[in-house]
Design a protein around this motif. Structure first.
Motif, PDB file in Angstrom:
ATOM      1  N   HIS A  22     -46.640 -18.612 -16.023  1.00 37.41           N
ATOM      2  CA  HIS A  22     -47.286 -17.464 -15.380  1.00 37.41           C
ATOM      3  C   HIS A  22     -48.280 -16.800 -16.325  1.00 37.41           C
ATOM      4  O   HIS A  22     -49.399 -16.458 -15.917  1.00 37.41           O
ATOM      5  N   GLN A  23     -47.887 -16.631 -17.572  1.00 39.50           N
ATOM      6  CA  GLN A  23     -48.768 -15.988 -18.551  1.00 39.50           C
ATOM      7  C   GLN A  23     -50.074 -16.758 -18.719  1.00 39.50           C
ATOM      8  O   GLN A  23     -51.145 -16.168 -18.887  1.00 39.50           O
ATOM      9  N   ALA A  24     -49.996 -18.079 -18.687  1.00 36.82           N
ATOM     10  CA  ALA A  24     -51.206 -18.902 -18.817  1.00 36.82           C
ATOM     11  C   ALA A  24     -52.145 -18.674 -17.646  1.00 36.82           C
ATOM     12  O   ALA A  24     -53.368 -18.556 -17.828  1.00 36.82           O
ATOM     13  N   HIS A  25     -51.602 -18.598 -16.431  1.00 34.48           N
ATOM     14  CA  HIS A  25     -52.452 -18.383 -15.258  1.00 34.48           C
ATOM     15  C   HIS A  25     -53.057 -16.978 -15.279  1.00 34.48           C
ATOM     16  O   HIS A  25     -54.206 -16.797 -14.834  1.00 34.48           O
ATOM     17  N   VAL A  26     -52.323 -16.008 -15.791  1.00 33.82           N
ATOM     18  CA  VAL A  26     -52.874 -14.656 -15.935  1.00 33.82           C
ATOM     19  C   VAL A  26     -54.042 -14.673 -16.914  1.00 33.82           C
ATOM     20  O   VAL A  26     -55.087 -14.058 -16.673  1.00 33.82           O
ATOM     21  N   ALA A  27     -53.874 -15.394 -18.028  1.00 35.76           N
ATOM     22  CA  ALA A  27     -54.929 -15.478 -19.040  1.00 35.76           C
ATOM     23  C   ALA A  27     -56.189 -16.121 -18.461  1.00 35.76           C
ATOM     24  O   ALA A  27     -57.311 -15.655 -18.721  1.00 35.76           O
ATOM     25  N   PHE A  28     -56.027 -17.190 -17.675  1.00 35.44           N
ATOM     26  CA  PHE A  28     -57.184 -17.831 -17.049  1.00 35.44           C
ATOM     27  C   PHE A  28     -57.907 -16.862 -16.114  1.00 35.44           C
ATOM     28  O   PHE A  28     -59.139 -16.789 -16.091  1.00 35.44           O
ATOM     29  N   ALA A  29     -57.155 -16.125 -15.329  1.00 35.01           N
ATOM     30  CA  ALA A  29     -57.748 -15.186 -14.376  1.00 35.01           C
ATOM     31  C   ALA A  29     -58.500 -14.068 -15.094  1.00 35.01           C
ATOM     32  O   ALA A  29     -59.584 -13.653 -14.653  1.00 35.01           O
ATOM     33  N   GLU A  30     -57.959 -13.594 -16.204  1.00 34.29           N
ATOM     34  CA  GLU A  30     -58.577 -12.488 -16.927  1.00 34.29           C
ATOM     35  C   GLU A  30     -59.923 -12.881 -17.534  1.00 34.29           C
ATOM     36  O   GLU A  30     -60.763 -12.013 -17.797  1.00 34.29           O
ATOM     37  N   LEU A  31     -60.141 -14.169 -17.754  1.00 34.33           N
ATOM     38  CA  LEU A  31     -61.433 -14.625 -18.277  1.00 34.33           C
ATOM     39  C   LEU A  31     -62.562 -14.382 -17.276  1.00 34.33           C
ATOM     40  O   LEU A  31     -63.737 -14.360 -17.656  1.00 34.33           O
ATOM     41  N   ARG A  32     -62.212 -14.202 -16.008  1.00 37.06           N
ATOM     42  CA  ARG A  32     -63.216 -14.013 -14.961  1.00 37.06           C
ATOM     43  C   ARG A  32     -63.230 -12.578 -14.419  1.00 37.06           C
ATOM     44  O   ARG A  32     -63.865 -12.302 -13.409  1.00 37.06           O
ATOM     45  N   LYS A  33     -62.518 -11.686 -15.098  1.00 33.06           N
ATOM     46  CA  LYS A  33     -62.450 -10.306 -14.642  1.00 33.06           C
ATOM     47  C   LYS A  33     -62.894  -9.349 -15.745  1.00 33.06           C
ATOM     48  O   LYS A  33     -62.848  -9.672 -16.936  1.00 33.06           O
ATOM     49  N   ASN A  34     -63.330  -8.151 -15.332  1.00 34.74           N
ATOM     50  CA  ASN A  34     -63.641  -7.122 -16.315  1.00 34.74           C
ATOM     51  C   ASN A  34     -62.390  -6.282 -16.578  1.00 34.74           C
ATOM     52  O   ASN A  34     -61.311  -6.580 -16.052  1.00 34.74           O
TER      53      ASN A  34
END
Length: 299
Positions: free
Chosen positions: A199-211
């Motif tokens: 889950h933490q990995a998917h959160v990290a990927f998503a945060e790369l595309r968010k402000n």
């Protein structure tokens, strides 16, 4: 009992994935249709021409749908199996018939508690991934072909049958043991730990595309940092391997159908991780040199 149908299917699928990895060596020389059939997303890259395979492509965000299918199928199966083992309730005719169809030999390699736990764990896995797809992940407009999509559907929709193909029967005179064993505890613990880091990995990927406000600002790829990303390019693939290893441990290590599924997932994640790792190194000059693809310090 064992399911030779599913065992053969997952072993053939594993071999196909390995062959696809070999063909990446000749990717530039492959016809566009072949590339579209084997690869998707950033690994496929920009197309040089149209191919007929594009007619059976679906958005990558359709991952959500096979997690919906898995949640419904495995959630229902979990309730039915627990009731059958605890109260000797009869399984619905369609469920029993499906189990008979895919079961080829009488062989019990796991226990009733393990079978119940495994189906429940897959339900949790499917439901968590469904929630991540709708609330965490940020998908671009990239596509995948229907074959990749259907592999996921088959995996999640037949998992409960795969487990039960080598589990004790539900008959009233069967010796049903529901006492926790060490392999149950170790497997569930590994499952919980790996699921958290997945889950933490998917959160990290998503945060790369968010402000900082949590708003999606781009669909570009960037280099993730922190946590297991310091060791491998694809910690989500590493954790998925550990999740399926946890299934094998809970099942008692001798469940042939589960082992074939694990082999498929292991092959798939290693190949996908290798291709992703290679893509990162080709597209980012400052990519961390010490990172491995999927397995820390190994590969």
């Amino acid at each position: 009992m064992a399911s030779s149908v599913l065992i053969v299917f997952w072993l053939i699928s594993s071999v196909a994935i390995v062959l696809a990895a070999v063909l990446t060596t000749f990717k530039a020389h492959l016809p566009q249709g072949f590339q579209d059939l084997l690869f998707y997303g950033k690994i496929r890259g920009k197309r040089s021409k149209w191919s007929v395979v594009q007619l059976i492509e679906v958005p990558k965000r359709w991952f959500t749908y096979f997690y919906v299918i898995g949640t419904l199928v495995n959630g229902t199966a979990f309730v039915l199996v627990v009731r059958a083992y605890l109260n000797h309730h009869t399984l619905p005719a369609f469920f029993g018939q499906a189990l008979e169809i895919i079961t080829s030999t009488k062989e019990v390699s796991t226990d009733a508690l393990a079978a119940s736990l495994l189906i429940g764990m897959m339900f949790v896995q499917n439901f968590r991934r469904f929630l991540e797809c709708i609330a965490v992940s940020v998908y671009s407009k990239s596509t995948m072909n229907l074959i990749h999509f259907m592999l996921g559907v088959v995996l999640y929709s037949t998992f409960s049958l795969a487990v039960l193909s080598e589990a004790p029967s539900f008959s009233a005179d069967a010796n049903i043991v529901l006492r926790p064993q060490l392999n149950h505890v170790c497997g569930v613990a590994l499952f919980a730990w790996a699921s958290f880091h997945h889950h933490q990995a998917h959160v990290a990927f998503a945060e790369l595309r968010k402000n900082k406000k949590g708003e999606v600002v781009n669909y570009e790829h960037a280099i993730p940092h922190g946590g297991w990303f310091e060791y491998v390019s694809c910690p989500h693939y590493f954790m998925e391997i550990l999740i399926y290893l946890a299934f094998v441990i809970v099942g008692g290590l001798y469940h042939k159908t589960l082992l074939s599924i694990f082999f498929f997932v292991f092959s798939n994640q290693l190949v996908a991780g290798y291709l992703t790792h290679s893509w990162y190194k080709q597209n980012f000059r400052a990519y961390p040199a010490k990172r491995k693809a999927v397995l820390p310090f190994i590969f």
